[in-house]
Design an enzyme around this catalytic site. Structure first.
Site, PDB file in Angstrom:
ATOM      1  N   LYS A 135      11.872  76.166  46.200  1.00 20.02           N
ATOM      2  CA  LYS A 135      11.399  74.512  45.248  1.00 20.02           C
ATOM      3  C   LYS A 135      12.184  73.517  46.519  1.00 20.02           C
ATOM      4  O   LYS A 135      11.315  72.547  46.204  1.00 20.02           O
ATOM      5  CB  LYS A 135      12.048  75.439  43.837  1.00 20.02           C
ATOM      6  CG  LYS A 135      11.805  73.967  43.271  1.00 20.02           C
ATOM      7  CD  LYS A 135      11.628  73.825  41.514  1.00 20.02           C
ATOM      8  CE  LYS A 135      12.794  73.786  41.001  1.00 20.02           C
ATOM      9  NZ  LYS A 135      13.551  72.820  41.078  1.00 20.02           N
ATOM     10  N   SER A 136      13.105  73.436  46.366  1.00 21.46           N
ATOM     11  CA  SER A 136      14.331  72.342  47.066  1.00 21.46           C
ATOM     12  C   SER A 136      13.918  72.273  48.364  1.00 21.46           C
ATOM     13  O   SER A 136      13.714  71.176  48.038  1.00 21.46           O
ATOM     14  CB  SER A 136      16.093  73.042  47.298  1.00 21.46           C
ATOM     15  OG  SER A 136      16.581  73.061  45.961  1.00 21.46           O
ATOM     16  N   GLY A 185      13.219  67.367  37.973  1.00 19.35           N
ATOM     17  CA  GLY A 185      14.791  66.289  37.952  1.00 19.35           C
ATOM     18  C   GLY A 185      14.562  66.176  38.866  1.00 19.35           C
ATOM     19  O   GLY A 185      14.776  64.409  40.026  1.00 19.35           O
ATOM     20  N   SER A 226      26.489  67.005  42.193  1.00 19.74           N
ATOM     21  CA  SER A 226      25.003  67.099  42.567  1.00 19.74           C
ATOM     22  C   SER A 226      23.819  66.613  43.795  1.00 19.74           C
ATOM     23  O   SER A 226      24.098  65.295  44.264  1.00 19.74           O
ATOM     24  CB  SER A 226      24.212  65.936  41.264  1.00 19.74           C
ATOM     25  OG  SER A 226      22.609  65.719  41.585  1.00 19.74           O
ATOM     26  N   GLN A 280      20.793  66.410  43.537  1.00 17.60           N
ATOM     27  CA  GLN A 280      19.819  65.320  44.022  1.00 17.60           C
ATOM     28  C   GLN A 280      20.717  64.143  44.382  1.00 17.60           C
ATOM     29  O   GLN A 280      19.606  62.997  44.594  1.00 17.60           O
ATOM     30  CB  GLN A 280      19.795  65.115  42.902  1.00 17.60           C
ATOM     31  CG  GLN A 280      18.854  66.709  42.550  1.00 17.60           C
ATOM     32  CD  GLN A 280      17.837  67.545  40.816  1.00 17.60           C
ATOM     33  OE1 GLN A 280      18.104  66.477  40.045  1.00 17.60           O
ATOM     34  NE2 GLN A 280      16.981  68.322  40.945  1.00 17.60           N
ATOM     35  N   ASP A 315      21.885  76.497  39.397  1.00 20.43           N
ATOM     36  CA  ASP A 315      20.509  77.186  39.225  1.00 20.43           C
ATOM     37  C   ASP A 315      20.439  78.537  38.503  1.00 20.43           C
ATOM     38  O   ASP A 315      19.020  79.396  38.468  1.00 20.43           O
ATOM     39  CB  ASP A 315      19.200  77.189  39.960  1.00 20.43           C
ATOM     40  CG  ASP A 315      19.110  75.304  39.803  1.00 20.43           C
ATOM     41  OD1 ASP A 315      19.880  75.068  39.377  1.00 20.43           O
ATOM     42  OD2 ASP A 315      18.788  74.801  41.053  1.00 20.43           O
ATOM     43  N   LYS A 366      20.573  69.890  32.623  1.00 20.39           N
ATOM     44  CA  LYS A 366      19.569  70.576  33.116  1.00 20.39           C
ATOM     45  C   LYS A 366      18.054  71.192  32.501  1.00 20.39           C
ATOM     46  O   LYS A 366      17.856  69.773  31.671  1.00 20.39           O
ATOM     47  CB  LYS A 366      20.059  72.445  34.105  1.00 20.39           C
ATOM     48  CG  LYS A 366      21.167  72.416  35.029  1.00 20.39           C
ATOM     49  CD  LYS A 366      20.794  71.832  35.659  1.00 20.39           C
ATOM     50  CE  LYS A 366      21.330  71.975  37.202  1.00 20.39           C
ATOM     51  NZ  LYS A 366      21.433  70.444  37.941  1.00 20.39           N
ATOM     52  N   ARG A 369      21.753  73.821  29.534  1.00 22.53           N
ATOM     53  CA  ARG A 369      22.344  75.841  29.480  1.00 22.53           C
ATOM     54  C   ARG A 369      23.407  76.324  29.263  1.00 22.53           C
ATOM     55  O   ARG A 369      22.823  77.914  29.507  1.00 22.53           O
ATOM     56  CB  ARG A 369      21.484  76.024  31.125  1.00 22.53           C
ATOM     57  CG  ARG A 369      20.154  75.653  31.819  1.00 22.53           C
ATOM     58  CD  ARG A 369      19.563  76.077  32.795  1.00 22.53           C
ATOM     59  NE  ARG A 369      18.483  75.726  33.363  1.00 22.53           N
ATOM     60  CZ  ARG A 369      17.536  75.981  34.054  1.00 22.53           C
ATOM     61  NH1 ARG A 369      18.736  75.417  35.289  1.00 22.53           N
ATOM     62  NH2 ARG A 369      16.542  75.056  34.338  1.00 22.53           N
TER      63      ARG A 369
HETATM   64  C1  S3P Z   1      18.325  71.204  42.942  1.00 25.57           C
HETATM   65  C2  S3P Z   1      19.158  70.257  43.248  1.00 25.57           C
HETATM   66  C3  S3P Z   1      20.199  70.645  41.860  1.00 25.57           C
HETATM   67  C4  S3P Z   1      19.384  71.599  41.020  1.00 25.57           C
HETATM   68  C5  S3P Z   1      18.435  71.447  41.431  1.00 25.57           C
HETATM   69  C6  S3P Z   1      17.661  71.752  42.724  1.00 25.57           C
HETATM   70  C7  S3P Z   1      18.134  69.809  44.619  1.00 25.57           C
HETATM   71  O1  S3P Z   1      20.114  69.728  40.596  1.00 25.57           O
HETATM   72  O2  S3P Z   1      19.731  71.965  40.274  1.00 25.57           O
HETATM   73  O3  S3P Z   1      17.279  72.911  40.595  1.00 25.57           O
HETATM   74  O4  S3P Z   1      16.616  70.498  44.927  1.00 25.57           O
HETATM   75  O5  S3P Z   1      18.615  68.737  44.884  1.00 25.57           O
HETATM   76  P1  S3P Z   1      21.904  69.024  40.523  1.00 25.57           P
HETATM   77  O6  S3P Z   1      22.013  68.784  42.132  1.00 25.57           O
HETATM   78  O7  S3P Z   1      21.529  67.766  39.535  1.00 25.57           O
HETATM   79  O8  S3P Z   1      22.812  69.727  40.411  1.00 25.57           O
END
Ligand code: S3P
Length: 429
Positions: A23-24, A95, A168, A170, A316, A343, A347
């Site tokens: 996914k990422s 997110g 994070s 993200q 995750d 999340k 969670r």
């Molecule tokens: C992700 C980072 C994670 C993860 C999310 C995907 C990403 O979140 O939980 O499912 O693709 O960068 P955080 O960076 O907020 O921990």
């Protein structure tokens, strides 16, 4: 709403399975392909709802993106070709789309309106809005821009030196993407390493950055060139079946071509720590990301303590690790995982409530949970709370329960794993 009845089964998990794309990495392939010049082809793209939100966001900015099954072709025309969308952008449940896209939009001289579903509307956006404002973007929304819906006016960004207060990827990625569109050199310092797919992907598109002692520096205004990205299998999806094979008597299962980026392989470390029989083979690199195949067999796991720097590497996977811990000998303690509260659901609460309802002895702490092992789980009516990973944890738990489990709100699993139940059926033999 109609619940899904998960029936008891004597079958075990056997054979081989290819899980869907990461996914990422899928999100990032769309983002970088849309910023680059030239064609980008993404193969083994994750056809999940979250990644489709990223596609539609860039389509709304005029990017030509064509998808056929798991292959996506982006006709990239560079950053200057992106246009102001006429409609608000719907981020759904995603997110990653929200935080990474905010970084891009902050760098574009337009106005954007963003909204999401009920869960995303409760998740904090200020963690990325604050540094983006410091770079020069105007971001407003409920509670001073903490929550969606948000209005963004971007453009003319300056570089910053940013130390993220939260662990994070993200947030790091949102700031790095803004840094790519800003004037000057932006630096991001992370105290704990988080997934580095943004950094890897930038390099795959011909960009560069410097990394030293947890400090990442990116020069703005780099030109990127379209490329071919083959997305490895998502280790976060594989994790559900790795644990399933470890706890379901008689199982021996191989997950093929799974991404083994070291910032994501904490689940393998935890399985090893808990004494699960596991082997990683066929290790190689595809498009700058390590991949390999993981075989797990039914085991008698034991408890462990999980804390510190491993947490971002399993963030995750904690719901499914918690299920494993209910079957392990002894008391498992998970600490330093307060990020779980932000999340798709909180969670800590959703895992604890759900596993308790299924008969586990588990308690929430402020930054994690304590799980007493060797529990005989029993049937119940439980809900995913609209969280895909809670839904999949419940489905795996049902494999070791001798009664029906009624799962409400299973549709959300399509966020990251639309073919989850088909794949599970294939390997139950
Ligand atoms: C992700 C980072 C994670 C993860 C999310 C995907 C990403 O979140 O939980 O499912 O693709 O960068 P955080 O960076 O907020 O921990």
């Amino acid at each position: 709403m109609c619940a899904k009845i998960l029936k008891p089964t004597d079958l075990a998990l056997q054979g081989e399975l290819y899980v869907p794309g990461d996914k990422s990495i899928s999100h990032r392939a769309i983002i970088f392909g849309s910023l680059a010049n030239g064609e980008t082809k993404v193969t083994h793209f994750l056809d999940g709802e979250d990644c489709l939100r990223t596609i539609s966001a860039f389509q709304a900015m005029g990017v030509s993106i064509k998808k056929e099954g798991q292959t996506v072709v982006i006709d990239g025309k560079g950053v200057s070709s992106l246009q102001e969308p006429t409609e608000p952008i719907n981020l759904g449940n995603s997110g990653t789309t929200a935080r990474l896209l905010l970084g891009v939009l902050a760098g574009l001289p337009y106005h954007f309106a963003l909204y999401g579903d009920e869960s995303l509307t409760k998740r904090p956006m200020d963690r990325v809005a604050v540094p983006l404002r410091e770079m020069g973007a105007v971001i407003d929304g409920r509670e001073d821009g903490k929550y969606l819906p948000l209005a963004v006016r971007g453009g003319n960004l300056n570089s910053i030196a940013f130390e993220s207060p939260v662990k994070s990827a993200q947030v790091k990625s949102g700031v790095l993407l803004a840094g790519l569109l800003a004037t000057g050199t932006t630096t991001v310092v992370e105290k704990t390493t988080t997934r580095d797919h943004t950094e890897n992907m930038l390099e795959a598109f011909g960009g560069s950055l410097a990394k030293k002692d947890g400090k990442i520096s990116i020069n703005g205004k780099q030109q990127l060139t379209g490329t071919h990205i083959h997305v490895p299998g998502d280790i976060s999806s594989a994790a559900f079946f790795l644990v399933a094979a470890a706890i379901k008597d008689g199982s021996r299962l191989t997950l093929k071509d799974v991404g083994l980026n070291p910032t994501r392989t904490g689940i393998i470390d935890v399985l090893n720590l808990m004494g699960v029989q596991l082997e990683v083979v066929e290790e190689r690199s595809i498009g700058g990301e390590p991949v390999g195949s993981i075989t797990v067999a039914y085991s008698t796991p034991h408890a462990t303590i999980i804390d510190g720097d491993i947490i971002p590497r399993i963030i995750d996977e904690i719901p499914i690790i918690a299920l494993l811990a209910t079957q392990a000998k002894g008391k498992t303690i998970i600490k330093d995982a307060e990020e779980l509260r932000f999340k798709e659901t909180d969670r800590i609460e959703s895992v604890v409530h759900t596993l308790k309802a299924l008969g586990a002895e588990i308690e929430a702490t402020q930054d994690g949970m304590i799980i007493h092992g060797n529990s005989k789980l029993h049937g119940a009516t439980v809900t995913s709370y609209g969280d895909h990973r809670i839904g999949m944890m419940i489905a795996i738990a049902s494999l070791i329960i001798d009664e029906d489990v009624e799962l409400e709100n299973e549709e959300c699993i399509a966020v990251s794993y639309p073919s989850f139940f088909e794949d599970l059926t294939k390997i139950l033999k």
